[in-house]
Scaffold this motif. Structure first.
Motif, PDB file in Angstrom:
ATOM      1  N   SER A 110       0.876  -1.149  -0.008  1.00  0.00           N
ATOM      2  CA  SER A 110       0.054  -0.058  -0.117  1.00  0.00           C
ATOM      3  C   SER A 110       1.075   1.289   0.006  1.00  0.00           C
ATOM      4  CB  SER A 110      -1.019   0.039   1.097  1.00  0.00           C
ATOM      5  OG  SER A 110      -0.111  -0.419   2.536  1.00  0.00           O
ATOM      6  N   GLN A 111       2.259   1.253   0.323  1.00  0.00           N
ATOM      7  CA  GLN A 111       2.892   2.320   0.370  1.00  0.00           C
ATOM      8  C   GLN A 111       4.386   1.897  -0.473  1.00  0.00           C
ATOM      9  OE1 GLN A 111       3.402   4.107   4.169  1.00  0.00           O
ATOM     10  NE2 GLN A 111       1.418   3.408   4.966  1.00  0.00           N
ATOM     11  N   SER A 112       4.067   1.328  -1.580  1.00  0.00           N
ATOM     12  CA  SER A 112       5.337   1.166  -2.481  1.00  0.00           C
ATOM     13  C   SER A 112       5.247   2.220  -3.484  1.00  0.00           C
ATOM     14  CB  SER A 112       4.961  -0.225  -3.219  1.00  0.00           C
ATOM     15  OG  SER A 112       5.313  -1.405  -2.199  1.00  0.00           O
ATOM     16  N   GLY A 113       6.616   2.755  -3.973  1.00  0.00           N
ATOM     17  CA  GLY A 113       6.464   3.585  -4.858  1.00  0.00           C
ATOM     18  C   GLY A 113       5.876   5.167  -4.212  1.00  0.00           C
ATOM     19  N   THR A 114       5.540   6.004  -5.165  1.00  0.00           N
ATOM     20  CA  THR A 114       5.157   7.648  -4.762  1.00  0.00           C
ATOM     21  C   THR A 114       3.763   7.210  -3.953  1.00  0.00           C
ATOM     22  OG1 THR A 114       6.432   8.384  -6.566  1.00  0.00           O
ATOM     23  CG2 THR A 114       4.689   9.769  -5.300  1.00  0.00           C
ATOM     24  N   HIS A 115       3.616   7.519  -2.870  1.00  0.00           N
ATOM     25  CA  HIS A 115       2.455   7.347  -2.068  1.00  0.00           C
ATOM     26  C   HIS A 115       2.117   8.124  -0.981  1.00  0.00           C
ATOM     27  CE1 HIS A 115       5.851   5.768   0.839  1.00  0.00           C
ATOM     28  NE2 HIS A 115       4.796   6.164   1.789  1.00  0.00           N
ATOM     29  N   VAL A 116       0.825   8.330  -0.527  1.00  0.00           N
ATOM     30  CA  VAL A 116       0.624   8.827   1.050  1.00  0.00           C
ATOM     31  C   VAL A 116       0.237   7.830   2.063  1.00  0.00           C
ATOM     32  CG1 VAL A 116      -0.333  11.038  -0.323  1.00  0.00           C
ATOM     33  CG2 VAL A 116      -1.898   9.069   0.186  1.00  0.00           C
ATOM     34  N   ASP A 117       0.707   8.528   3.316  1.00  0.00           N
ATOM     35  CA  ASP A 117       0.610   7.729   4.396  1.00  0.00           C
ATOM     36  C   ASP A 117      -0.716   8.327   5.075  1.00  0.00           C
ATOM     37  OD1 ASP A 117       2.895   7.032   3.971  1.00  0.00           O
ATOM     38  OD2 ASP A 117       3.877   7.397   6.023  1.00  0.00           O
ATOM     39  N   ALA A 118      -1.859   7.510   5.475  1.00  0.00           N
ATOM     40  CA  ALA A 118      -2.825   8.035   6.442  1.00  0.00           C
ATOM     41  C   ALA A 118      -2.093   7.922   7.838  1.00  0.00           C
ATOM     42  CB  ALA A 118      -4.089   7.197   6.323  1.00  0.00           C
ATOM     43  N   PRO A 119      -2.970   8.656   8.776  1.00  0.00           N
ATOM     44  CA  PRO A 119      -2.672   8.782  10.167  1.00  0.00           C
ATOM     45  C   PRO A 119      -2.661   7.349  10.802  1.00  0.00           C
ATOM     46  CG  PRO A 119      -4.049  10.744   9.760  1.00  0.00           C
ATOM     47  CD  PRO A 119      -4.168   9.715   8.472  1.00  0.00           C
ATOM     48  N   TYR A 120      -3.698   6.364  10.272  1.00  0.00           N
ATOM     49  CA  TYR A 120      -3.808   5.217  10.618  1.00  0.00           C
ATOM     50  C   TYR A 120      -2.619   4.373  10.609  1.00  0.00           C
ATOM     51  CZ  TYR A 120      -5.498   0.259  10.569  1.00  0.00           C
ATOM     52  OH  TYR A 120      -5.684  -0.856  10.689  1.00  0.00           O
ATOM     53  N   HIS A 121      -1.406   4.616   9.606  1.00  0.00           N
ATOM     54  CA  HIS A 121      -0.472   3.910   9.567  1.00  0.00           C
ATOM     55  C   HIS A 121       0.531   3.932  10.821  1.00  0.00           C
ATOM     56  CE1 HIS A 121       3.402   2.682   7.623  1.00  0.00           C
ATOM     57  NE2 HIS A 121       3.869   3.741   7.477  1.00  0.00           N
TER      58      HIS A 121
ATOM     59  N   ILE B 256      12.501   8.384   0.904  1.00  0.00           N
ATOM     60  CA  ILE B 256      11.709   7.162   1.073  1.00  0.00           C
ATOM     61  C   ILE B 256      10.977   7.243   2.402  1.00  0.00           C
ATOM     62  CG2 ILE B 256      13.501   5.800   2.324  1.00  0.00           C
ATOM     63  CD1 ILE B 256      12.212   3.400   0.396  1.00  0.00           C
ATOM     64  N   ASN B 257      11.506   8.313   3.379  1.00  0.00           N
ATOM     65  CA  ASN B 257      11.044   8.357   4.586  1.00  0.00           C
ATOM     66  C   ASN B 257      10.982   9.543   5.118  1.00  0.00           C
ATOM     67  OD1 ASN B 257      10.320   7.739   7.351  1.00  0.00           O
ATOM     68  ND2 ASN B 257      11.745   6.017   7.355  1.00  0.00           N
ATOM     69  N   ILE B 258       9.940  10.051   5.809  1.00  0.00           N
ATOM     70  CA  ILE B 258      10.316  11.663   6.610  1.00  0.00           C
ATOM     71  C   ILE B 258      10.988  11.432   7.657  1.00  0.00           C
ATOM     72  CG2 ILE B 258       7.993  11.485   7.707  1.00  0.00           C
ATOM     73  CD1 ILE B 258       7.196  14.277   6.665  1.00  0.00           C
ATOM     74  N   ASP B 259      11.141  10.128   8.158  1.00  0.00           N
ATOM     75  CA  ASP B 259      11.908  10.003   9.473  1.00  0.00           C
ATOM     76  C   ASP B 259      13.262   9.239   9.042  1.00  0.00           C
ATOM     77  OD1 ASP B 259      10.684  10.768  11.961  1.00  0.00           O
ATOM     78  OD2 ASP B 259       8.869   9.550  11.162  1.00  0.00           O
ATOM     79  N   GLU B 260      14.295   9.242   9.984  1.00  0.00           N
ATOM     80  CA  GLU B 260      15.365   8.487   9.722  1.00  0.00           C
ATOM     81  C   GLU B 260      15.029   6.852   9.312  1.00  0.00           C
ATOM     82  OE1 GLU B 260      18.201   9.197  12.417  1.00  0.00           O
ATOM     83  OE2 GLU B 260      19.926   8.022  11.313  1.00  0.00           O
TER      84      GLU B 260
ATOM     85  N   GLU C 206       5.578  10.199   0.475  1.00  0.00           N
ATOM     86  CA  GLU C 206       6.902   9.783   0.438  1.00  0.00           C
ATOM     87  C   GLU C 206       7.006   9.502  -1.089  1.00  0.00           C
ATOM     88  OE1 GLU C 206       7.671   8.772   5.055  1.00  0.00           O
ATOM     89  OE2 GLU C 206       6.314   7.483   3.631  1.00  0.00           O
ATOM     90  N   ASN C 207       8.631   9.389  -1.323  1.00  0.00           N
ATOM     91  CA  ASN C 207       9.075   8.666  -2.482  1.00  0.00           C
ATOM     92  C   ASN C 207       8.653   9.787  -3.767  1.00  0.00           C
ATOM     93  OD1 ASN C 207      10.469   6.578  -2.111  1.00  0.00           O
ATOM     94  ND2 ASN C 207       8.785   5.325  -1.708  1.00  0.00           N
TER      95      ASN C 207
ATOM     96  N   PRO D 250      -1.005   4.274  -3.145  1.00  0.00           N
ATOM     97  CA  PRO D 250      -0.217   4.817  -4.019  1.00  0.00           C
ATOM     98  C   PRO D 250      -0.852   6.125  -4.702  1.00  0.00           C
ATOM     99  CG  PRO D 250      -0.567   2.454  -4.394  1.00  0.00           C
ATOM    100  CD  PRO D 250      -1.637   2.857  -3.554  1.00  0.00           C
ATOM    101  N   VAL D 251      -0.034   7.110  -5.348  1.00  0.00           N
ATOM    102  CA  VAL D 251      -0.409   8.095  -5.888  1.00  0.00           C
ATOM    103  C   VAL D 251       0.059   8.493  -7.134  1.00  0.00           C
ATOM    104  CG1 VAL D 251      -1.286   9.242  -3.721  1.00  0.00           C
ATOM    105  CG2 VAL D 251       0.953   9.813  -4.542  1.00  0.00           C
ATOM    106  N   ARG D 252      -0.409   9.284  -8.223  1.00  0.00           N
ATOM    107  CA  ARG D 252       0.151   9.879  -9.357  1.00  0.00           C
ATOM    108  C   ARG D 252       0.339  11.292  -8.910  1.00  0.00           C
ATOM    109  NH1 ARG D 252       1.411   8.735 -14.693  1.00  0.00           N
ATOM    110  NH2 ARG D 252       2.724  10.044 -15.411  1.00  0.00           N
ATOM    111  N   ALA D 253       1.533  11.729  -8.349  1.00  0.00           N
ATOM    112  CA  ALA D 253       1.554  13.032  -7.834  1.00  0.00           C
ATOM    113  C   ALA D 253       2.024  13.949  -8.994  1.00  0.00           C
ATOM    114  CB  ALA D 253       2.845  13.006  -6.655  1.00  0.00           C
TER     115      ALA D 253
END
Ligand code: ZN
Length: 222
Positions: A48-59, A153-157, A183-184, A212-215
């Motif tokens: 669900s988070q491969s490639g360019t994607h968004v994270d919901a708070p539920y992540h 790939i990650n907003i955190d380390e 991310e991505n 995934p998204v098409r950003a």
């Protein structure tokens, strides 16, 4: 309003898409063919988070919004791009390093952090990404920003054998505030105009952590 230019900010989705350590790799398989069935159609499986994607708070929080429950206006609107400068591996982007650029950010903006780490996409160095300092994230949340995006790939380390326990402080802060993370991203250099309209609308999966998204960034003329 006229759209003058559309800038693609997305990585290709293929079996070679570089995924977060341990995540599922996209698998694309021909399901129907014109020769056999009269039409071409694929079967696709991916994280669900491969490639360019968004994270919901539920992540990162079971008690908050899933991807289909997040208001769509968090995924589309005016953006500010912040140039994070020349970053070293695993360097934090901070309030101090962004300096006066932070004054450009407006309430409700989509904020895109240009780390330039997308240049390492496809290599192991991509996992040694720079990240957002928690104080910077808190400041922007206080200023009414709920959408954070970056070309890494990650907003955190990203944890590995020698960087265990780094945690996900930015993810937790943003989840707690009901915000989203993209991310991505890639190609942020191509946004050479101010205040792009950005769209990172996720697919309408129900009850899950992200999509995934098409950003894209749009240059618009009034
Ligand atoms: Zn994430």
């Amino acid at each position: 309003m006229k759209i003058v230019r559309v800038v693609d900010l997305s990585h290709p989705v293929t079996a070679e898409t570089q995924v977060y350590p341990g995540d599922p790799v996209p698998h694309l398989e021909q399901h129907s063919t014109i020769e056999r069935d009269g039409f071409n159609l694929m079967s696709i499986s991916m994280g669900s988070q491969s490639g360019t994607h968004v994270d919901a708070p539920y992540h990162f929080d079971n008690d908050t919004k899933r991807i289909d429950e997040v208001a769509l206006d968090l995924f589309i609107g005016a953006a500010t791009v912040l140039d994070c400068g020349d970053l070293a591996a695993r360097e934090a982007v901070t309030i101090e390093s962004l300096g006066a650029q932070l004054d450009k950010v407006q309430r409700g903006d989509i904020v895109l952090f240009k780390t330039r780490w997308s240049r390492f996409y496809g290599t192991v160095e991509y996992f040694n990404n720079p990240y957002l300092d928690a104080k910077l994230v808190s400041l922007l949340l206080d200023r009414g920003v709920l959408t954070f995006g970056l070309d890494a790939i990650n907003i955190d380390e990203t944890p590995d054998d020698t960087h265990e326990g780094v945690g996900f402080p930015a993810h937790h802060l943003i989840a707690k505030a009901g915000g989203v993370i993209c991310e991505n991203l890639t190609n942020l250099d191509a946004i050479d105009f101010e205040r792009p309209m950005v769209s990172i609308l996720p697919m309408k999966f129900i009850g899950i952590d992200g999509a995934p998204v098409r950003a894209v960034a749009l240059q618009v003329e009034q």
